[in-house]
Write an enzyme that holds these catalytic residues in place. Structure first.
Site, PDB file in Angstrom:
ATOM      1  N   ASN A   1       1.106  -1.188   0.222  1.00 56.15           N
ATOM      2  CA  ASN A   1       0.189  -0.210   0.048  1.00 56.15           C
ATOM      3  C   ASN A   1       0.651   0.949  -0.018  1.00 56.15           C
ATOM      4  OD1 ASN A   1      -2.628  -0.599  -0.007  1.00 56.15           O
ATOM      5  ND2 ASN A   1      -2.351  -2.278   1.507  1.00 56.15           N
TER       6      ASN A   1
ATOM      7  N   HIS B   1       4.656   5.215  -3.094  1.00 62.50           N
ATOM      8  CA  HIS B   1       6.319   5.591  -3.477  1.00 62.50           C
ATOM      9  C   HIS B   1       6.504   4.089  -4.803  1.00 62.50           C
ATOM     10  CE1 HIS B   1       7.139   9.336  -1.656  1.00 62.50           C
ATOM     11  NE2 HIS B   1       6.208   9.041  -0.573  1.00 62.50           N
ATOM     12  N   LYS B   2       5.654   3.166  -3.931  1.00 62.45           N
ATOM     13  CA  LYS B   2       6.824   1.649  -4.442  1.00 62.45           C
ATOM     14  C   LYS B   2       6.241   1.644  -4.730  1.00 62.45           C
ATOM     15  CE  LYS B   2       8.580  -0.694  -0.270  1.00 62.45           C
ATOM     16  NZ  LYS B   2       8.438  -2.085   1.050  1.00 62.45           N
TER      17      LYS B   2
ATOM     18  N   ASP C   1      10.313  -6.773   0.037  1.00 59.47           N
ATOM     19  CA  ASP C   1      10.990  -6.498   0.661  1.00 59.47           C
ATOM     20  C   ASP C   1      11.642  -5.539   1.131  1.00 59.47           C
ATOM     21  OD1 ASP C   1      10.108  -5.787   3.338  1.00 59.47           O
ATOM     22  OD2 ASP C   1      11.115  -8.122   3.991  1.00 59.47           O
ATOM     23  N   THR C   2      12.547  -4.113   1.332  1.00 63.51           N
ATOM     24  CA  THR C   2      13.896  -4.221   0.744  1.00 63.51           C
ATOM     25  C   THR C   2      14.260  -3.703   2.921  1.00 63.51           C
ATOM     26  OG1 THR C   2      12.857  -2.835  -0.964  1.00 63.51           O
ATOM     27  CG2 THR C   2      14.884  -1.610   0.356  1.00 63.51           C
TER      28      THR C   2
ATOM     29  N   PHE D   1      11.622   8.848  -0.004  1.00 64.98           N
ATOM     30  CA  PHE D   1      10.844   8.732   1.823  1.00 64.98           C
ATOM     31  C   PHE D   1      11.632   8.068   2.452  1.00 64.98           C
ATOM     32  CE2 PHE D   1      10.322   3.995   0.682  1.00 64.98           C
ATOM     33  CZ  PHE D   1      10.345   3.941  -0.491  1.00 64.98           C
TER      34      PHE D   1
ATOM     35  N   ASP E   1      15.909   7.251   2.613  1.00 67.08           N
ATOM     36  CA  ASP E   1      16.393   8.368   1.068  1.00 67.08           C
ATOM     37  C   ASP E   1      17.076  10.369   1.443  1.00 67.08           C
ATOM     38  OD1 ASP E   1      15.031   6.879  -0.773  1.00 67.08           O
ATOM     39  OD2 ASP E   1      13.700   7.984  -1.520  1.00 67.08           O
TER      40      ASP E   1
ATOM     41  N   ARG F   1      15.855  -1.705  -5.506  1.00 63.13           N
ATOM     42  CA  ARG F   1      14.134  -1.700  -6.667  1.00 63.13           C
ATOM     43  C   ARG F   1      14.144  -1.822  -7.784  1.00 63.13           C
ATOM     44  NH1 ARG F   1      11.844   1.875  -3.285  1.00 63.13           N
ATOM     45  NH2 ARG F   1      11.988   0.715  -1.695  1.00 63.13           N
TER      46      ARG F   1
END
Ligand code: IMP
Length: 209
Positions: A25, A28-29, A85-86, A165, A168, A194
């Protein structure tokens, strides 16, 4: 949890555009991955798919959490879908915050508190090297595929920039002098963990369709 009346078909089309569900959700991603994937495939968030769920991330590896998210959504919808997942892995902190990146500052978590905690823990440490690592778990035709993207760089002494975000504002990728938060999305995507993982996903999807 609310589910759509018509759970998504395996790969749905709307107005002749292919869609795939991204188990997140985080707007940004979605924007970053959509930019990586390009116009041929519509990436839709859980909210856009009509799914109201906060998927837990209980595991101690990025891989296991990514798998948890994609398999949960696949179980609920039957749709082809992917999750990611990061983590930010800092050398001088033994790889922390890593899988705990979202909740590094504990209950009081916010992007700002997480950043403050990293800067506090790195105070006086000469080694500022760090990397972002993204793991994508794709469920395609019922089978799981994992992709990984890494972006190496360093942690600044103080935040710089107000874009992006998360971490960053304190992360400068190798090959640049600006933080991710000082870059446009297009510029960030030249280096982004990503983006690198998404590129592999796109390559896979090109051959799978
Ligand atoms: P998640 O669990 O994959 O949502 O990400 C964990 C945390 O890592 C997020 O809450 C952010 O703080 C951070 N994070 C993930 N990706 C990025 C990024 O591209 N830039 C900065 N921080 C990020």
């Amino acid at each position: 949890m609310d589910l759509p009346e018509n759970p998504l078909s395996n790969m749905s089309t709307q107005a002749n555009r292919l869609q795939i569900v991204f188990a997140t959700n985080n707007a940004h991603k979605v924007e970053e991955i959509q930019a990586a994937i390009g116009p041929d495939l519509d990436v839709i968030s859980l909210k856009q798919a009509g799914i109201d769920i906060d998927i837990p991330e209980p595991h101690d590896t990025l891989e296991a959490n990514a798998t948890e998210k994609s398999t949960t959504i696949h179980r609920l919808t039957g749709a082809n879908c992917f999750s990611e997942d990061t983590g930010m892995e800092i050398t001088a902190l033994g790889g922390e915050p890593g899988v705990k990146s979202a909740r590094y500052a504990g209950e009081d978590r916010s992007f700002q508190n997480n950043v403050d905690k990293v800067l506090q823990k790195l105070k006086g440490k000469p080694d500022r090297s760090a990397r972002f690592r993204t793991v994508i778990s794709l469920i395609w035709e019922g089978k799981e595929y994992l992709f990984q993207g890494i972006c190496s760089g360093r942690i600044l002494e103080a935040p710089a920039g107000d874009g992006g975000f998360g971490y960053d504002p304190i992360f400068v990728p190798d090959g640049d002098t600006r933080s991710f938060a000082q870059m446009t999305l297009e510029e960030k995507n030249k280096y982004s963990h990503r983006r690198k993982a998404a590129d592999q996903l796109v390559e896979f999807l090109k051959t799978a369709q």
